[in-house]
Design a protein around this motif. Structure first.
Motif, PDB file in Angstrom:
ATOM      1  N   ALA A  19     -39.335   1.246 -19.375  1.00 45.65           N
ATOM      2  CA  ALA A  19     -39.695   0.260 -18.363  1.00 45.65           C
ATOM      3  C   ALA A  19     -40.887   0.738 -17.549  1.00 45.65           C
ATOM      4  CB  ALA A  19     -38.509  -0.004 -17.440  1.00 45.65           C
ATOM      5  N   GLU A  43     -48.355  -0.795  -9.011  1.00 40.68           N
ATOM      6  CA  GLU A  43     -47.019  -1.012  -9.561  1.00 40.68           C
ATOM      7  C   GLU A  43     -46.356  -2.265  -9.001  1.00 40.68           C
ATOM      8  OE1 GLU A  43     -45.483   3.498 -10.578  1.00 40.68           O
ATOM      9  OE2 GLU A  43     -44.901   2.609  -8.665  1.00 40.68           O
ATOM     10  N   ASP A  44     -46.404  -2.441  -7.694  1.00 41.99           N
ATOM     11  CA  ASP A  44     -45.687  -3.537  -7.056  1.00 41.99           C
ATOM     12  C   ASP A  44     -46.584  -4.758  -6.874  1.00 41.99           C
ATOM     13  OD1 ASP A  44     -47.146  -1.884  -5.251  1.00 41.99           O
ATOM     14  OD2 ASP A  44     -46.238  -2.982  -3.585  1.00 41.99           O
ATOM     15  N   ASP A  67     -40.826  -7.732 -19.516  1.00 43.76           N
ATOM     16  CA  ASP A  67     -39.524  -7.061 -19.463  1.00 43.76           C
ATOM     17  C   ASP A  67     -38.415  -7.980 -18.962  1.00 43.76           C
ATOM     18  OD1 ASP A  67     -37.590  -5.153 -19.662  1.00 43.76           O
ATOM     19  OD2 ASP A  67     -38.273  -3.936 -17.971  1.00 43.76           O
ATOM     20  N   ARG A  99     -43.192  -6.696 -14.641  1.00 43.99           N
ATOM     21  CA  ARG A  99     -42.389  -5.693 -15.325  1.00 43.99           C
ATOM     22  C   ARG A  99     -42.675  -5.758 -16.829  1.00 43.99           C
ATOM     23  NH1 ARG A  99     -37.228  -6.313 -15.324  1.00 43.99           N
ATOM     24  NH2 ARG A  99     -37.103  -8.456 -14.581  1.00 43.99           N
ATOM     25  N   PRO A 147     -33.376  -7.330 -18.430  1.00 43.02           N
ATOM     26  CA  PRO A 147     -34.538  -6.542 -18.858  1.00 43.02           C
ATOM     27  C   PRO A 147     -34.453  -6.118 -20.321  1.00 43.02           C
ATOM     28  CG  PRO A 147     -33.804  -5.803 -16.704  1.00 43.02           C
ATOM     29  CD  PRO A 147     -32.761  -6.764 -17.204  1.00 43.02           C
ATOM     30  N   ALA A 151     -44.632  -1.111 -15.228  1.00 40.45           N
ATOM     31  CA  ALA A 151     -45.050  -2.313 -14.501  1.00 40.45           C
ATOM     32  C   ALA A 151     -46.545  -2.272 -14.239  1.00 40.45           C
ATOM     33  CB  ALA A 151     -44.302  -2.433 -13.177  1.00 40.45           C
TER      34      ALA A 151
END
Length: 416
Positions: free
Chosen positions: A56, A284-285, A79, A63, A87, A58
């Motif tokens: 996993a 990432e976020d 994902d 994701r 996921p 991102a």
């Protein structure tokens, strides 16, 4: 009107919404500028994507599930299972397919569903699948192309000739830093912050020799000299006894070439860089207030066989300490932005003002997260009608002979 692509994401150079601008100056707040997805971004170390499981990762709130097929090929999928949104990174690899751990729906490497084990003629029309990303494996990293897949084939990967050179050995870094990626670009490019590292490199005097800029890049050259103080042994080993060694004066060249950054250090009287650094900061976020730093530090091998191997732990310890100090500073900058709700940074260094403009010009607005698309996602798949679902073994057959280091285009597919 704000320019958008077919997926609804902002394009670089688009008109910026008012909420992204400083109300007093009208200037776009750089910390609200997202990374342009139309580039190759590393999202994992190759060694972490193993043969029998999924991984996993991102990009800017999207994701992504990576998995390595039986052939060794790495694939990248959105994902989530198109069925119950579980996921896919929790799934099981079978041949070249990834099977969801919940109801065993199987997906090919392009994201299309290859089998639903219990599907009968009387059941409803199944979804086509999920988004597949173009993926490329190089330099010990897995790169994905999170933007327009049609641009992947004409967008080059970074060129790192020192990585495969017998003259250099590479040290790899993979760390999450809790800040907007722009703080990282500024930190590396602005060598006037050496006071921060006085405990490991002593007192260094950086003199800016020159810098140049264009629409996509900023490059600066510094002359470093030692002004006293104690330095860490690993610093001298890394720089072939430059950077504070005796009375050496070393030239450091740092370049932001969007979206990547490089640094070369050439000791005085040397023919080649003692080390070369390549780094990418991957958000990432969805709000892009956290980024993953992937770095490749390519260190020149000394003439004495085995010397670099013995020095390796000291060099690693030194670089980790420098990185930790930099991380402390940039995360403090991000906390100040979060608390103040705006960028109150008052920069005076023209070099940093230029790199900020490069990052603004090439970036895209960060959108509020909405629905399944995420902040910077490219939700360009559409359910185009019924799709045949094979009732065979569910393994996606690969007939083009692609190896693990070749570019493959992902096929965006709709969610069900």
């Amino acid at each position: 009107m704000t320019e958008t692509d077919e997926a609804g994401t902002f394009s670089a150079g688009a008109e910026w919404p008012s909420e992204h601008r400083d109300p007093s100056t009208g200037v776009v707040d750089l910390r609200r500028v997202g990374a342009n997805p139309d580039f190759w971004y590393p999202v994992a170390l190759s060694k972490n994507v193993r043969s029998k499981g999924a991984f996993a990762t991102a990009f800017a709130g999207e994701r992504i599930a990576l998995y390595r097929g039986e052939s060794g090929t790495v694939y990248a999928l959105e994902d989530r299972c198109a069925h119950r949104q579980v996921p896919l990174s929790m799934g099981v690899v079978e041949g070249e397919a990834l099977r969801c751990c919940y109801h065993a729906w199987a997906y090919r490497g392009d994201g299309r569903i290859s089998q639903i084990p219990y599907l009968s003629k009387g059941d409803g029309r199944p979804p086509r699948g999920v988004r597949g990303y173009p993926v490329h494996e190089a330099y010990g990293l897995v790169f994905v192309f999170p933007g327009d897949p049609d641009k992947a084939a004409v967008t080059p990967l970074p060129d790192l000739p020192a990585f495969g050179s017998p003259r250099y050995r590479t040290m790899t870094y993979s760390r999450t830093v809790r800040c907007h990626y722009s703080f990282m670009h500024e930190n590396l490019l602005d060598m006037n912050h050496q006071f921060l590292h006085r405990g490991v490199v002593g007192r260094l005097h950086p003199e800016l020799l020159d810098f140049r800029t264009d629409e996509r890049s900023v490059e600066a050259r510094y002359l470093f000299s030692h002004a006293g103080g104690k330095r860490n042994r690993g610093a001298g080993l890394l720089a072939a006894e430059g950077i504070g060694g005796s009375d050496s004066r070393d030239v450091m060249t740092i370049r932001t070439a969007y979206p990547y950054q490089t640094l070369d250090l050439v000791p005085e009287n040397a023919e080649r860089p003692a080390f070369r650094l390549w780094v990418a900061y991957v958000p990432e976020d969805a709000e892009q207030r956290r980024c993953h730093t992937f770095g490749l530090l390519m260190i020149e091998k000394p003439r004495i066989p085995g010397a670099l191997h013995l020095a390796w732990p000291l060099i690693r310890r030194f670089t980790e300490r420098v990185f930790a100090e930099d991380r402390m500073a940039v995360e403090a900058e991000q906390r100040a932005w979060d608390e103040q709700g705006e960028d109150r940074n008052r920069e005076v260094f023209s070099l940093i003002l230029d790199v900020r403009e490069v990052l603004r010009t090439n970036g895209v607005p960060i959108r509020p997260r909405g629905g399944a698309c995420g902040a910077a996602s490219m939700c360009n798949g559409q359910d185009g009608g019924p799709s045949p679902v094979p009732s065979a073994d569910g393994v996606a057959r690969q007939g083009d002979g692609h190896g693990p280091a070749e570019v493959r285009r992902g096929t965006p597919s709709a969610a069900g």
